[in-house]
Design a protein around this motif. Sequence first.
Motif, PDB file in Angstrom:
ATOM      1  N   ALA A   1       6.700  38.850  15.994  1.00 48.86           N
ATOM      2  CA  ALA A   1       7.650  37.900  16.637  1.00 48.86           C
ATOM      3  C   ALA A   1       7.152  36.489  16.871  1.00 48.86           C
ATOM      4  CB  ALA A   1       7.603  38.608  18.255  1.00 48.86           C
ATOM      5  N   PRO A   2       8.061  35.704  17.142  1.00 52.85           N
ATOM      6  CA  PRO A   2       7.747  34.130  16.907  1.00 52.85           C
ATOM      7  C   PRO A   2       6.362  33.973  18.034  1.00 52.85           C
ATOM      8  CG  PRO A   2      10.206  34.234  17.312  1.00 52.85           C
ATOM      9  CD  PRO A   2       9.534  35.644  17.547  1.00 52.85           C
ATOM     10  N   GLU A   3       6.382  34.373  19.261  1.00 52.39           N
ATOM     11  CA  GLU A   3       5.240  34.190  20.059  1.00 52.39           C
ATOM     12  C   GLU A   3       3.957  34.653  19.302  1.00 52.39           C
ATOM     13  OE1 GLU A   3       7.296  38.306  21.468  1.00 52.39           O
ATOM     14  OE2 GLU A   3       7.966  36.331  20.789  1.00 52.39           O
TER      15      GLU A   3
ATOM     16  N   ARG B   1       3.210  34.212  16.030  1.00 52.76           N
ATOM     17  CA  ARG B   1       2.937  32.983  15.138  1.00 52.76           C
ATOM     18  C   ARG B   1       2.585  32.002  16.349  1.00 52.76           C
ATOM     19  NH1 ARG B   1       6.913  29.057  11.432  1.00 52.76           N
ATOM     20  NH2 ARG B   1       5.414  28.823   9.946  1.00 52.76           N
ATOM     21  N   GLU B   2       2.972  31.765  17.293  1.00 53.90           N
ATOM     22  CA  GLU B   2       2.632  30.791  18.054  1.00 53.90           C
ATOM     23  C   GLU B   2       1.119  30.879  18.696  1.00 53.90           C
ATOM     24  OE1 GLU B   2       2.263  27.110  20.604  1.00 53.90           O
ATOM     25  OE2 GLU B   2       4.108  27.757  19.044  1.00 53.90           O
ATOM     26  N   ALA B   3       0.819  31.961  18.838  1.00 55.11           N
ATOM     27  CA  ALA B   3      -0.566  32.212  19.557  1.00 55.11           C
ATOM     28  C   ALA B   3      -1.353  32.064  18.425  1.00 55.11           C
ATOM     29  CB  ALA B   3      -0.668  33.749  19.748  1.00 55.11           C
ATOM     30  N   ASN B   4      -1.048  32.202  16.873  1.00 55.96           N
ATOM     31  CA  ASN B   4      -1.751  32.041  15.668  1.00 55.96           C
ATOM     32  C   ASN B   4      -2.173  30.589  15.437  1.00 55.96           C
ATOM     33  OD1 ASN B   4      -3.076  33.613  13.422  1.00 55.96           O
ATOM     34  ND2 ASN B   4      -1.946  31.799  12.473  1.00 55.96           N
ATOM     35  N   PHE B   5      -1.030  29.893  15.971  1.00 57.57           N
ATOM     36  CA  PHE B   5      -1.183  28.324  15.899  1.00 57.57           C
ATOM     37  C   PHE B   5      -2.418  27.748  16.722  1.00 57.57           C
ATOM     38  CE2 PHE B   5      -0.082  24.047  16.759  1.00 57.57           C
ATOM     39  CZ  PHE B   5      -0.088  23.352  15.749  1.00 57.57           C
ATOM     40  N   GLN B   6      -2.095  28.220  18.176  1.00 59.38           N
ATOM     41  CA  GLN B   6      -3.055  27.946  19.099  1.00 59.38           C
ATOM     42  C   GLN B   6      -4.537  28.230  18.781  1.00 59.38           C
ATOM     43  OE1 GLN B   6      -2.130  25.785  21.436  1.00 59.38           O
ATOM     44  NE2 GLN B   6      -0.090  26.019  20.746  1.00 59.38           N
TER      45      GLN B   6
ATOM     46  N   TYR C   1      -0.853  31.361   9.822  1.00 60.23           N
ATOM     47  CA  TYR C   1       0.256  30.580  10.321  1.00 60.23           C
ATOM     48  C   TYR C   1       1.200  30.369   9.504  1.00 60.23           C
ATOM     49  CZ  TYR C   1       3.334  27.694  12.825  1.00 60.23           C
ATOM     50  OH  TYR C   1       4.370  26.999  13.661  1.00 60.23           O
ATOM     51  N   LEU C   2       1.011  29.755   8.078  1.00 65.11           N
ATOM     52  CA  LEU C   2       1.881  29.386   7.185  1.00 65.11           C
ATOM     53  C   LEU C   2       2.243  30.612   6.624  1.00 65.11           C
ATOM     54  CD1 LEU C   2       0.050  26.392   5.328  1.00 65.11           C
ATOM     55  CD2 LEU C   2       2.071  26.307   6.692  1.00 65.11           C
ATOM     56  N   ASN C   3       1.733  31.853   6.276  1.00 63.03           N
ATOM     57  CA  ASN C   3       2.196  33.040   5.625  1.00 63.03           C
ATOM     58  C   ASN C   3       2.820  33.755   6.622  1.00 63.03           C
ATOM     59  OD1 ASN C   3       2.635  35.232   4.117  1.00 63.03           O
ATOM     60  ND2 ASN C   3       0.866  36.023   4.070  1.00 63.03           N
ATOM     61  N   HIS C   4       4.009  33.390   7.268  1.00 61.55           N
ATOM     62  CA  HIS C   4       4.502  34.223   8.375  1.00 61.55           C
ATOM     63  C   HIS C   4       5.586  35.123   7.867  1.00 61.55           C
ATOM     64  CE1 HIS C   4       8.319  31.995   7.716  1.00 61.55           C
ATOM     65  NE2 HIS C   4       7.514  30.698   7.506  1.00 61.55           N
ATOM     66  N   ASN C   5       5.473  35.621   6.670  1.00 61.44           N
ATOM     67  CA  ASN C   5       6.503  36.738   6.199  1.00 61.44           C
ATOM     68  C   ASN C   5       6.415  38.129   7.063  1.00 61.44           C
ATOM     69  OD1 ASN C   5       7.499  35.037   4.261  1.00 61.44           O
ATOM     70  ND2 ASN C   5       5.829  35.594   2.941  1.00 61.44           N
ATOM     71  N   TYR C   6       5.228  38.222   7.452  1.00 59.97           N
ATOM     72  CA  TYR C   6       5.035  39.821   8.158  1.00 59.97           C
ATOM     73  C   TYR C   6       4.997  39.633   9.446  1.00 59.97           C
ATOM     74  CZ  TYR C   6       4.046  40.974   3.441  1.00 59.97           C
ATOM     75  OH  TYR C   6       4.245  41.085   1.997  1.00 59.97           O
TER      76      TYR C   6
END
Length: 396
Positions: free
Chosen positions: A345-347, A349-354, A337-342
């Motif tokens: 889409a924002p969704e 990253r949100e799915a990864n957080f969940q 989640y922290l390494n979001h360079n690649y």
Amino acid sequence: MSADVSLWVWLVTLGVILGLLAFDFFFHVRQAHEPTLKEATWWSIFYVGLALLFGVVLLVFGGADMGVEYFSGYLLEKALSVDNLFVFLVIISSFAVPRADQQKVLLFGIVFALIARSGFIFAGKALIDNFSWTFYLFGLILIVTAGKLLAPEKEGEDEANNFIIRAAKRFLRTTDHYDGDKLFTIENGRRVLTPMLLVMVAIGGTDILFALDSIPAIYAVTTNVYIVFTATAFSLMGLRQLYFLIDGLLDRLVYLKYGLSVILGFIGVKLILEALHKNQLPFINGGEPVDVFTFDAYTSLPVIVILLTSTVILSLVSPKGKLLSAVRSVDRLANAYLNHNYEVAPEDREANFQKMVAAQNRLMQFDNAKVDQMMEETGATWAVEKATRAHAEATG
């Protein structure tokens, strides 16, 4: 079929392997999709069954020695290949490769590994045939590798930032955005490299390092180059499907590296004993062979089977292993989640957080004190706290 395998057998074998790789690409990988559990299971069974069938053919037509040497080599290389999947998992997570596009990355890794290991196979055979000290060298490489497996693990945060990748980003036109599974895309009117190509470079580099360990190991089992090649090739076939089948279980195999360490140490000692038994180096025993005990293939096979089976079973039933597996999953998801360079889409990253939150919730089944201790030891506590703060800032 003798140890000197005829040309037509080599050609048929190469044709089958290339045909399987082509089939894999055109019927499974060319159209990007995430394999279902059923698909991954059946194709994993197919490739394992094919490898076992080939071993039976060798046993029938080549004799017991060839059959035993093949199965010993196949099991060893398969175990090392599964261990390689841990690194593939870290690299793919570091680059945030979309799930549907991971098949292409994995197939590239398999093909590149086969090419790299083939080169090392024939180079190793040339060394063995021309230099009497080769087994000493191979034995030392394996003993050092066995020791490195027991060393504390370094987290893979820099797998996506190694020297080759940094150089590519500095001197070539690259983008941090995926365009499906394309290797190149157009950005601001210019042709640029996508992260898909960069992740393939990262995996290709690790494949070369893996070959440095695996080829000396299998040459301790047999010096028949045909068996070495086929055992290596069949151990790599189906690795893509196996990844999707057991990626949820990879973290559970917490003791596999210890089993591999003992196996590689045993094989390293076996090679050095073989070298002493056939010694020609003038500074050892006056250039004469040393009368020492040596292990044959019939000893190596049960040792490999017993060690692999026991470490896998121990990993799956161990309470500590289950806890460590769960904590590692949380830590990897937090860092992803922290390494979001690649991220696409924002969704995503949100799915990864969940997913990270769900993995945290699964920790509730364990003793809180032990969870806290292991979270601190692995650095997962810091990663989760940082990810939680970043998510709070991103969502307002």
